[in-house]
Design a protein around this motif. Structure first.
Motif, short mmCIF file in Angstrom:
data_model
loop_
_atom_site.label_atom_id
_atom_site.label_comp_id
_atom_site.label_asym_id
_atom_site.label_seq_id
_atom_site.Cartn_x
_atom_site.Cartn_y
_atom_site.Cartn_z
N LEU C 122 -8.82 22.23 42.83
CA LEU C 122 -8.12 21.02 42.43
C LEU C 122 -8.96 19.81 42.76
CD1 LEU C 122 -4.55 21.84 43.71
CD2 LEU C 122 -5.47 22.09 41.43
N GLY C 123 -8.66 18.70 42.07
CA GLY C 123 -9.49 17.53 42.24
C GLY C 123 -9.21 16.75 43.51
N GLN C 124 -7.96 16.51 43.79
CA GLN C 124 -7.64 15.62 44.90
C GLN C 124 -6.83 16.35 45.95
OE1 GLN C 124 -8.58 12.38 44.28
NE2 GLN C 124 -8.14 11.87 42.16
N ASP C 127 -3.05 16.84 45.60
CA ASP C 127 -2.66 17.87 44.64
C ASP C 127 -2.48 19.21 45.33
OD1 ASP C 127 -5.06 16.56 42.27
OD2 ASP C 127 -3.06 15.87 42.86
N TYR C 129 -1.45 19.62 48.34
CA TYR C 129 -0.15 19.55 49.01
C TYR C 129 0.97 19.80 48.01
CZ TYR C 129 3.66 17.61 51.81
OH TYR C 129 4.83 17.43 52.49
N THR C 130 0.88 19.13 46.86
CA THR C 130 1.92 19.29 45.85
C THR C 130 2.03 20.73 45.39
OG1 THR C 130 1.25 17.12 45.05
CG2 THR C 130 2.74 18.38 43.66
N LYS C 131 0.89 21.33 45.10
CA LYS C 131 0.93 22.71 44.61
C LYS C 131 1.43 23.66 45.70
CE LYS C 131 -0.88 23.12 40.38
NZ LYS C 131 -2.04 22.69 39.76
N MET C 133 3.49 22.95 48.22
CA MET C 133 4.94 22.79 48.38
C MET C 133 5.68 23.34 47.17
SD MET C 133 5.35 21.69 51.33
CE MET C 133 6.87 20.89 51.74
N ALA C 134 5.08 23.19 46.00
CA ALA C 134 5.72 23.76 44.80
C ALA C 134 5.78 25.27 44.93
CB ALA C 134 4.93 23.35 43.56
N VAL C 137 8.56 26.50 46.89
CA VAL C 137 9.84 26.51 46.18
C VAL C 137 9.90 27.62 45.13
CG1 VAL C 137 11.31 25.16 44.65
CG2 VAL C 137 10.14 24.04 46.52
N THR C 138 8.82 27.77 44.37
CA THR C 138 8.86 28.74 43.28
C THR C 138 8.52 30.15 43.72
OG1 THR C 138 6.56 28.35 42.71
CG2 THR C 138 8.19 26.97 41.63
N ASP C 155 5.03 20.85 57.79
CA ASP C 155 5.76 20.97 56.52
C ASP C 155 5.58 22.35 55.91
OD1 ASP C 155 5.28 17.57 55.25
OD2 ASP C 155 6.78 18.46 56.58
N ALA C 159 8.52 25.03 55.49
CA ALA C 159 8.95 25.34 54.12
C ALA C 159 8.89 26.83 53.86
CB ALA C 159 8.08 24.60 53.12
N PRO C 471 3.23 13.94 57.17
CA PRO C 471 2.74 12.97 56.19
C PRO C 471 3.66 11.76 56.06
CG PRO C 471 2.63 15.19 55.30
CD PRO C 471 3.34 15.29 56.60
#
Lengths: 288, 296, 540
Positions: C122-124, C127, C129-131, C133-134, C137-138, C155, C159, C471
């Motif tokens: 990933l670039g940043q 991202d 973190y987002t992926k 945490m996603a 969930v998924t 976190d 999670a 965060p």
């Protein structure tokens, strides 16, 4: 005499105004271009023309290993060819879908008020939500459908969120087309569908073009959903631009270079479709 | 035209769009609505369907959230400003560029170029240009107001930082207004214009009484669409100012983004989004009713 | 009647076109997958003549204990049929670490060609973190390993994404004790959450002071400074000293090699993420404690908190305004151009300053950050913001195998090779600084002076607030610090606001669970800091 003088003055004013605006547009564009040819040391400067002109930023788009060791560069990312193709496929297909569906819906809305005053308004909903909250539910939904990281998922998502542009822009255009044309056609025995395609469609062409161009641009540059929904296979251009980050932060040079490359296709389209922006038929005309 | 559409048209006009929107968006939207009534964040370690429903607490919290309210008002000011300026600029430009002139095709292509760049790139460019080492201060302003220009730090003060965001938005999105206005204006029948000219009407009268009324529907469309997008502005604030200084240029979209992604407070973010949605629906509905339907 | 049929046909055609369009998109997506799969997998080049038959491969020779044990573990899994040859594990990571991870995969492939490792780049950082945490969930099983910032550890664990690794640590011994262990306290505080191990150290990211040696050692300036301030011009011991020196150089209005102006100092105060680092650094050194150990009340609205602001506001006149407005990379840029006298950042700053194109390449010095005098003693502490660690996903099908890859890639010998292949992952094992077998290579990559300073910095380093909500706690602190530095808020009001915001975050998750995590984390702070806390009664 005075009339002619005013004409000349107005004409000059017109060119000057256009010229000033073009300049205003071009200055940041010039900055993008200059960044694309500047080495790291010159990204944070005040002058436009690079003192050490370099092609490196473009090379790195295709061979990022060649960039390692140069100031600022650390990241190795895949060459840009795949994301370019992905973007092209996803954007084209979703634009076509959004424009087509938008056209049909707009026609019904304009002439017959389908699907009802609230239904049409409802389509605007898709543009009203800040995307950030929508991202997690979409992720959950798509991952359950096993649709993550596929072109298909992006295409239908983009169509769904841009179709409202198609609907509303086309409705605006169709609204202004006199009904008499269609009535005449149907009186002469054409079916409603045929009328739609043979009479309304050509007149609405500029609307299709404007809506299509704008939807194309929106989708071509969309970042957030592409970022979240793709990993490796369906990565699009904007996501790829975001990957050029090095040890000293964003790699402005390669990002600018890629933005330039990425803008070639849209601008070619923008240039080519210009004659379609103007219609042969006009608003408010009743006969002849 | 008959009031009831022929069956085929009715299906064509409603089925595809319904299938598309429902298949893709309804379920996530429903999930989002449900989330707004929960007290849940992924970091709580439970699944979202198991989380306790807390009713309206998130909404109440949003109403008392100063950061949210300020972001809302700030974003509204931003939206009204940019949409107004872009509208007038776009309309003026479209009008000026109507006739034929040398280099018209190229001029139009250049005019719409800003739309071709991803907003993040535009934000980055303006970020670099407005820095104290960038060309805005060192080249352009210096030429106008001399050495004082070097002491302007755009991103340091809330007001000047806000202006940079306005400039970035106007630069990128005026072409959108221009495109729609241009296409609309060029569809005004030449016959009508010529007739008015023959009757001695000035250019201004023609513009005001002939062209403008005919393109009114598209003006409304353009204003609404651009307004919706401007309200959701995120990229410029995120990249150019980081919401700063402090949170003085944080748009509501950015605050929601931070809440959802960085603070993983997805329920609260969903609630805020729904509140914004409700507000926007009311405003847009009123707007459209006033201009579209009252006219009829 | 015929007409209706015709229109129906036309309608169906239109509908069909749409469906076909969708179908084309799906087909393209489907078809492009297998082709990409081959390209993307980083398969290894087998440079040794090692046959790939499980169980028959000779054991690796000459590798460190940790690496050997990892490889033997893999062999064992293969032999027992728990893992089949051709298995692929996926790592989610950020682009900056790609060179290093690819090196790790290359070395891995020399010994374990049967197991493929695929990188999802990933670039940043956000991202990732987002992926992650996603994924929590998924639970889709998108990746097996994810590299995360230490800040996110709380976190990610809460999670339910991070697998607890205690059993693997015990079974395979990654050498976290002994002369080659990751330097404490870092080795512990980035891996242990609520008393259990959840991650593997991949990196260290402790701040050191970087400065322009040529200016500090200049005899003329030394004399002038002594005359003006009555003390020596040298690497500062305290922040007050640094302020004086920053003022001195700022007033001289010197020109940097880049042509720009030389600023006395540049410490992070920007709004997007980094402003908290400077404040927290001074706060901790002054003996501040972020949360009360009995009640979890925020304790930032205290003399230590106000002192931190005093220092930062004291530095402000001599820093460029970009310290308050620009992103974190601007600090790097200014120092490399020679426009800053004193600054502090991650080890990558030192590496970038050493490059041939750097304008300070021969004059960049490294030292410990200045400290604060508490009860007559100079206390130094170095922040460790956003440290990369490796976490195994609870939804991975191959957790043990994934762990073994991480143990292999961070082993004493392999790990050093990996780290020296790139930029964003940095040294963390003690033997890499001291052992004659490893030190020369480290010195070559970072510079002799730096690695001694850095080793010391590691010993006095303290963690980010990496409990759950980390965060968010730090982001709120950052915006408040930035507000003060931008002159928008009073320090008193800002500290009040931070307290209120931190309190609401704590309550959101539950005071008890946050307190448990905080108590655990506080124990892992460096001894010097804990001593001050005890002296002040913050800690028993």
């Amino acid at each position: 005499m005075k009339f002619h003088g005013t004409r000349v003055l107005l004409s000059a004013l017109k060119y000057i105004t256009i010229g000033v605006f073009i300049l205003w547009v071009l200055i940041p564009v010039a900055w993008v271009v200059s960044l694309a040819f500047k080495p790291y040391a010159e990204w944070r400067v005040s002058y436009f023309v690079p003192k050490n002109f370099t092609w490196n930023n473009f090379i790195v788009l295709f061979k990022s290993e060649a960039f390692i060791g140069i100031m600022g560069a650390t990241a190795i990312v895949e060459p840009v060819t795949k994301p370019l193709i992905n973007s092209l496929v996803v954007t084209s297909l979703s634009t076509i879908m959004a424009v087509m569906i938008g056209f049909f819906t707009a026609y019904g809305a304009s002439r017959y008020n389908t699907p009802g005053p609230f239904g049409l308004f409802f389509t605007l909903l898709t543009r009203m939500l800040p995307p950030a909250t929508f991202v997690t539910p979409i992720m959950v939904y798509y991952s359950n459908l096993k649709l993550l990281d596929t072109h298909f998922s992006l295409i239908i998502l983009y169509s769904a969120v841009t179709v409202t542009y198609g609907i509303w822009i086309l409705k605006g255009f169709i609204d202004a087309i006199p009904i008499e044309w269609e009535e005449a056609a149907m009186l002469e025995g054409a079916t409603p569908i045929k009328t739609l395609f043979k009479v309304v469609l050509p007149i609405a062409r500029p609307g299709l073009v404007v809506a299509g161009l704008f939807i194309f641009l929106l989708t071509w540059t969309e970042l957030l959903f592409a970022l979240v929904l793709t990993n490796v296979y369906a990565v699009t251009l904007p996501v790829h631009i975001s990957k050029y980050v090095g040890a000293v932060g964003q790699l402005y040079g390669p990002q600018a270079a890629l933005a330039l490359i990425g803008s070639v296709i849209p601008i070619a389209i923008g240039y080519a479709i210009q004659k379609h922006l103007v219609t042969g038929f006009t608003f408010g005309m009743v006969r002849g | 035209m008959p009031e009831k559409p022929p069956r085929e048209i009715k299906y064509l006009a409603t089925l595809p769009v319904n299938i598309l929107l429902n298949a893709v968006l309804i379920i996530p939207f429903a999930i989002m609505i449900y989330l707004a009534f929960l007290k849940w964040s992924p970091a709580m370690g439970m699944n979202w369907w198991e989380a306790p429903i807390t009713g309206l607490t998130n909404f109440a919290r949003a109403l008392g959230d100063a950061r949210f309210i300020t972001a809302l008002s700030r974003t509204t000011i931003y939206t009204v400003s940019v949409v107004t300026i872009e509208f007038f600029l776009g309309l003026a430009l479209a009008y000026i560029m109507l006739g034929d002139f040398v280099g018209k095709k190229a001029a139009i292509a250049i005019t719409i170029y800003p739309l071709m760049l991803p907003p993040v790139v535009v934000a980055t460019i303006f970020y670099l240009m407005f820095q104290s080492y960038g060309p805005v201060n060192n080249l352009f302003l210096r030429a106008i107001i001399g050495e004082d220009a070097l002491r302007i730090y755009w991103f340091l003060k809330p007001d000047t930082a806000f202006i940079t965001l306005l400039i970035a938005d106007i630069w990128q999105w005026t072409p959108f207004m221009f495109l729609i206005m241009y296409s609309a204006l060029s569809a005004v029948p030449k016959r009508l214009v010529e007739a008015a000219e023959v009757l001695g009407a000035s250019s201004f009268t023609i513009f005001w009484k002939v062209r403008l009324p005919l393109i009114k529907p598209l003006i409304i469309v353009a204003l609404v669409l651009r307004g919706l997008e401007a309200f959701k502005m995120f990229d410029y604030a995120f990249i150019m100012t980081g919401g700063g200084p402090g949170t003085t240029t944080e748009t509501v979209s950015m605050y929601i983004y931070r809440t959802a992604i960085l603070y993983t407070d997805i329920s609260y973010a969903a609630a805020m989004s729904l509140m914004i949605l409700a507000m926007i629906i009311v405003v847009v509905r009123a707007f459209i009713w006033y201009f579209f339907e009252k006219g009829r | 009647m015929g007409e209706v049929n015709k229109s129906r046909r036309l309608f169906l055609t239109a509908l069909g076109t749409t469906v076909v369009g969708i179908g084309i998109g799906y087909a393209i997506g489907y078809l492009s997958k297998p082709a990409e799969m081959v390209e993307r997998t980083i398969t290894s080049t087998v440079t040794k003549t090692v046959t790939a038959t499980p169980g028959v491969t000779p054991p690796p020779v000459g590798l460190s204990g940790a690496a050997t044990r990892a490889l033997e573990g893999v062999r064992d899994l293969l032999n027992r049929g728990v893992i089949k040859p051709g298995t692929t594990i996926k790592i989610l990571h950020v682009a900056g670490s790609r060179a290093q991870l690819e090196r790790a995969i290359e070395l891995w492939g020399q010994y374990v060609p049967e197991v493929n490792v695929e990188l999802i780049t990933l670039g940043q950082e956000p991202d990732v973190y987002t992926k992650a945490m996603a994924e929590a969930v998924t639970k889709a099983g998108t990746f097996d390993i994810v590299t995360i910032f230490s800040t996110w550890l709380g976190d990610i664990v809460e999670a339910g994404l991070a697998k607890s690794l205690d059993e693997y640590y015990v079974k395979y011994d990654p050498e976290y004790t002994g002369p080659c262990a990751p330097i404490e306290p870092l080795g512990s505080y980035v891996t242990i959450y609520k008393g259990k191990r959840y991650s593997v150290v991949l990196d260290s990211d402790v701040f050191t002071l970087s400065y322009r040696k040529d200016l500090i050692e200049n005899p003329t300036y030394k004399n002038e400074f002594r005359a003006q301030y009555g003390k020596d011009l040298k690497v500062p011991d305290t922040w007050e000293d640094l302020i004086d020196m920053a003022e001195f150089f700022y007033n001289k209005n010197l020109t940097a090699p880049s042509g720009g102006r030389v600023y006395g100092a540049y410490f992070y105060a920007e709004p997007a993420f980094a402003a908290y680092i400077t404040w927290l650094n001074i706060f901790i050194e002054a003996g501040g404690i972020p949360f009360d150990l009995e009640t979890m009340d925020p304790k930032v609205d205290t003399p230590e908190g106000r002192y931190a602001f005093d220092i930062m506001l004291g530095l402000r006149p001599y820093m460029p305004p970009e310290a308050i407005t620009a992103g974190w990379a601007d600090l790097y840029d200014k120092f490399i151009k020679g426009e800053t006298v004193f600054t502090a950042a991650w080890p990558s700053l030192t590496k970038e300053a050493m490059r041939p194109t750097s304008l300070v390449k021969d004059v960049a010095g490294s030292a410990l950050l200045p400290g604060v005098i508490v009860n007559g003693k100079l206390v130094r502490a170095a922040p460790n913001p956003v440290n990369w660690v490796g976490v195994i996903s609870n939804y991975s099908k191959y957790p043990e195998l994934s762990y073994l890859f991480l143990q292999f890639a961070t082993a004493p010998d392999i790990g050093l090779d990996v780290i020296l292949s790139g930029v964003i992952l940095d040294l963390f094992r003690e033997c890499w600084f001291k052992d004659p077998a490893y030190r020369p290579k480290s010195a070559e990559g970072y510079g002799e002076e730096f690695i001694d300073v850095y080793m010391e910095s590691l010993r006095i380093s303290f963690p980010d607030i990496l409990i759950r909500g980390g965060p968010e706690y730090l982001s709120k602190l950052t915006t408040e610090v930035n507000s003060v530095m931008a002159g928008i808020k009073d320090p008193e009001v800002a500290l009040n606001d931070v307290s209120a915001e931190w309190d609401s975050i704590t309550k959101k998750y539950g005071v008890d669970t946050q307190l448990e995590a905080w108590r655990g984390l506080a124990q892992l702070f460096p001894d010097d800091v804990k001593d001050v806390w005890r002296a002040k009664g913050y800690m028993k």
